[in-house]
Write an enzyme that holds these catalytic residues in place. Sequence first.
Site, mmCIF file in Angstrom:
data_model
loop_
_atom_site.group_PDB
_atom_site.id
_atom_site.type_symbol
_atom_site.label_atom_id
_atom_site.label_comp_id
_atom_site.label_asym_id
_atom_site.label_seq_id
_atom_site.Cartn_x
_atom_site.Cartn_y
_atom_site.Cartn_z
ATOM 1 N N GLU A 101 0.848 -1.192 0.000
ATOM 2 C CA GLU A 101 0.000 0.000 0.000
ATOM 3 C C GLU A 101 0.883 1.242 0.000
ATOM 4 O O GLU A 101 1.915 1.287 0.676
ATOM 5 C CB GLU A 101 -0.923 -0.002 1.221
ATOM 6 C CG GLU A 101 -1.933 1.135 1.245
ATOM 7 C CD GLU A 101 -2.954 0.957 2.376
ATOM 8 O OE1 GLU A 101 -3.448 -0.175 2.563
ATOM 9 O OE2 GLU A 101 -3.231 1.945 3.065
ATOM 10 N N ASP A 103 0.298 5.366 0.549
ATOM 11 C CA ASP A 103 -0.748 6.247 1.073
ATOM 12 C C ASP A 103 -0.403 7.727 1.037
ATOM 13 O O ASP A 103 0.689 8.129 1.455
ATOM 14 C CB ASP A 103 -1.023 5.941 2.563
ATOM 15 C CG ASP A 103 -1.598 4.572 2.802
ATOM 16 O OD1 ASP A 103 -2.201 4.017 1.885
ATOM 17 O OD2 ASP A 103 -1.443 4.063 3.931
ATOM 18 N N GLU A 105 -2.535 10.679 2.993
ATOM 19 C CA GLU A 105 -3.672 10.972 3.869
ATOM 20 C C GLU A 105 -3.599 12.446 4.266
ATOM 21 O O GLU A 105 -2.601 12.890 4.834
ATOM 22 C CB GLU A 105 -3.644 10.080 5.115
ATOM 23 C CG GLU A 105 -3.904 8.619 4.803
ATOM 24 C CD GLU A 105 -3.841 7.731 6.032
ATOM 25 O OE1 GLU A 105 -4.806 7.002 6.281
ATOM 26 O OE2 GLU A 105 -2.804 7.785 6.730
ATOM 27 N N ASP A 128 3.595 1.001 9.236
ATOM 28 C CA ASP A 128 4.155 1.817 10.328
ATOM 29 C C ASP A 128 5.347 2.644 9.868
ATOM 30 O O ASP A 128 6.343 2.788 10.577
ATOM 31 C CB ASP A 128 4.555 0.945 11.520
ATOM 32 C CG ASP A 128 3.354 0.218 12.121
ATOM 33 O OD1 ASP A 128 2.253 0.811 12.121
ATOM 34 O OD2 ASP A 128 3.516 -0.926 12.568
ATOM 35 N N GLY A 199 -3.369 14.238 17.126
ATOM 36 C CA GLY A 199 -3.464 12.958 17.827
ATOM 37 C C GLY A 199 -4.830 12.660 18.402
ATOM 38 O O GLY A 199 -4.953 11.860 19.328
#
Length: 285
Positions: A101, A103, A105, A128, A199
Site C-alpha cells: 500500500e 498512502d 492521507e 508503520d 493525535g
Amino acid sequence: MDHSTLSFLFHLLTLAAYVSALPATFLQDFRVTWADTHIKQLQGGAAIQLTLDQSSGCGFASKRQYLFGRVSMKIKLIPGDSAGTVAAFYMNSNTSGIRDELDFEFLGNRSGHPYTVQTNVYTHGKGDREQRVNLWFDPASDFHTYSILWNHYHVLFFVDEVPIRVFKSNQARGIAFPKSQPMGVYSTLWEADDWATRGGLEKIDWRKAPFHAFYKDFDIEGCPNPGPASCASNPNNWWEGPAFRQLSAIQARKYRWVRVNYMVYDYCTDKSRNPVTPPECLAGI
C-alpha cells in the site's frame, strides 16, 4: 519496412501496454465503492465532489489494478475547520496479511493551522512508516496535483511535482519493496477524529458539516492487470527510463527544502517507536 517505421510501430505497441491518456470522465476508470449518495459528478463527470456528514463518508476505486507506473489527481480539500476529517488517496493491493500500500492521507485542521499530509508505505504487510509534512500552501483554496510514481527503483510521492517522500528499492539489503502485487487506486473521505488532528485532541465540529472535497484530472499510466504479462518488466515504459531512476538535482533540492522546513514527523527518528533505526531509513534517498 524501414527502421523509422519499425520504431514507430514499436512505440505504438509500448503505448498500448498501459493507460496513457487522461480519461474523459470519472466513471471511465473509476467506480464508487461506498455511499454513492455522497459522491456527485460535476462538469459532465470530469470532476467529482466527495461529501462527509454525520450519516456517512464515501469512497471510490479504480476499475483495474496496476503494476508500476504513475497515478495522479488534482484535489481541492475541505476549507475552513476540517479538524477530524481525513481525505485519502492511495494504492492498495487488496491482499489481506501481505498487502502492499502507498498512502497519501490529508489530515484536517482547525481554521488557521496548516494542513498536514501523511504518507505511509506498506510492503508485504509491513507498514508503520508514517511521515508527516505540513503543506506550504492552502490546499482548500484551489486544486493541487498529488502523484505517486512507482517503478523498479523507488516509490516517489509528489505534491505539485515537488517530491515529499522517497522509498527506495533496497532489496539487496533485505528490505522488502512492492514489486509483484498489482495495486488499485483508491480515495476516501471519512471521519477519523480519534487520531487525525493533533493525535485526536481536536474533534469534528459537525455544525460545520457537510464537508466537501473535490477531485479532477484523474490520470493513471501503468501496466494494467489483467494485461500483457511483459508490461511490468518492460524497460521501455517511460517511468522506468533513466530520468526517473533517481531524483534530479532540482528535485533533490526541493526534497531537502520540504524535509528541512515542513516535515513535522518521521518514523525514522521516532526513538519511542523505533529504538533501533529501521534499515530502510539508513539507506538514504
